[in-house]
Design a protein around this motif. Sequence first.
Motif, PDB file in Angstrom:
ATOM      1  N   ILE A   1     -10.070  11.774  -2.373  1.00 26.34           N
ATOM      2  CA  ILE A   1      -9.891  12.582  -1.165  1.00 26.34           C
ATOM      3  C   ILE A   1      -8.431  12.975  -0.986  1.00 26.34           C
ATOM      4  O   ILE A   1      -8.112  14.135  -0.675  1.00 26.34           O
ATOM      5  N   ILE A   2      -7.506  12.031  -1.213  1.00 28.29           N
ATOM      6  CA  ILE A   2      -6.081  12.325  -1.076  1.00 28.29           C
ATOM      7  C   ILE A   2      -5.653  13.377  -2.090  1.00 28.29           C
ATOM      8  O   ILE A   2      -4.905  14.319  -1.767  1.00 28.29           O
TER       9      ILE A   2
ATOM     10  N   ALA B   1      -0.072   6.549  -2.529  1.00 31.53           N
ATOM     11  CA  ALA B   1       0.760   6.796  -1.350  1.00 31.53           C
ATOM     12  C   ALA B   1       2.227   7.026  -1.657  1.00 31.53           C
ATOM     13  O   ALA B   1       2.942   7.577  -0.820  1.00 31.53           O
ATOM     14  N   GLN B   2       2.712   6.615  -2.832  1.00 38.12           N
ATOM     15  CA  GLN B   2       4.155   6.616  -3.053  1.00 38.12           C
ATOM     16  C   GLN B   2       4.769   8.017  -3.076  1.00 38.12           C
ATOM     17  O   GLN B   2       5.950   8.187  -2.775  1.00 38.12           O
ATOM     18  N   ASP B   3       3.968   9.028  -3.407  1.00 41.28           N
ATOM     19  CA  ASP B   3       4.494  10.399  -3.444  1.00 41.28           C
ATOM     20  C   ASP B   3       4.275  11.153  -2.137  1.00 41.28           C
ATOM     21  O   ASP B   3       4.644  12.326  -2.031  1.00 41.28           O
TER      22      ASP B   3
ATOM     23  N   TYR C   1       2.909  13.659   6.379  1.00 38.96           N
ATOM     24  CA  TYR C   1       1.909  12.804   7.009  1.00 38.96           C
ATOM     25  C   TYR C   1       2.564  11.765   7.914  1.00 38.96           C
ATOM     26  O   TYR C   1       3.612  11.200   7.580  1.00 38.96           O
ATOM     27  N   GLY C   2       1.910  11.511   9.034  1.00 37.95           N
ATOM     28  CA  GLY C   2       2.317  10.396   9.871  1.00 37.95           C
ATOM     29  C   GLY C   2       1.744   9.112   9.308  1.00 37.95           C
ATOM     30  O   GLY C   2       0.592   9.081   8.852  1.00 37.95           O
TER      31      GLY C   2
ATOM     32  N   LEU D   1       0.817  -1.209   0.000  1.00 40.87           N
ATOM     33  CA  LEU D   1       0.000   0.000   0.000  1.00 40.87           C
ATOM     34  C   LEU D   1       0.853   1.263   0.000  1.00 40.87           C
ATOM     35  O   LEU D   1       0.436   2.302  -0.525  1.00 40.87           O
ATOM     36  N   GLN D   2       2.058   1.182   0.562  1.00 37.80           N
ATOM     37  CA  GLN D   2       2.962   2.332   0.522  1.00 37.80           C
ATOM     38  C   GLN D   2       3.520   2.575  -0.878  1.00 37.80           C
ATOM     39  O   GLN D   2       3.925   3.689  -1.193  1.00 37.80           O
TER      40      GLN D   2
END
Length: 250
Positions: A129-130, A50-52, A146-147, A44-45
């Motif tokens: 949303i992201i 999420a990768q950026d 982001y945490g 998922l990362q």
Amino acid sequence: MEQRDMSVMDHIVELRRRIIITLIFFIVALIAGFFLATPLITYLQSTPTAQDLPMNAFKMTDPIRVFMTFAFASALILTFPVILYQLWAFVSPGLHEKEQKATLAYIPFAFILFLVGISFSYFILFPFIIQFMGNLSERLGITEQYGINEYFSFLFQITIPFGLLFQLPVVVMFFTRLGMLTPSFLAQVRKFAYFILLVIAGFITPPEIMSHLMVTLPLLLLYEFSIWVSYLTYRKVQRLEKEREKELKE
């Protein structure tokens, strides 16, 4: 033992047995979740969503919290069919044989809807949303940091409730089969149901109109679909009752 011959204590004992069975399966699934958590987090990362995004651990406990959240979420998803079956097994003695077979078929349908709800929220709603939040941060000149715990907590806040909300047609079908709901009743309380779904959508999404609409519209369509499902189920129940009355007269 027939449902009508069971005392209150018998029902409690049976319910406890079903809960114990579910907990045993959940523990086994949780052990599997410990092995699935790391590859899932890594995958998922690396996704385009999420990768950026620069993810950080703002607390020493963030990595273990993320790991345990994924383990528990994986266990919940793996145990979900078992939960549905145990619920069916608890109420099935009070149903006729044909009703038992019909309601048993709800389990794979419910699990598929659960996965569809999670997939819709993850692949369609969550990226939107992201992206919206990223564009807003850029316009405001805010640097995104982001945490990792915050990111995945928000992910589960969006996906898991949607998976559960997509069970609405199955729940409606089940209670219609038991005679506790009718399509006319669902149509009469449509306004109240819409209001409740609007409130639920407000809890799931951030305070932003487009995200709210992207959640609300599918939920409203899901409710209308549930009314249609209830109508088909109700007609089938009525037909079976007429056939049963005809057999008794003969």
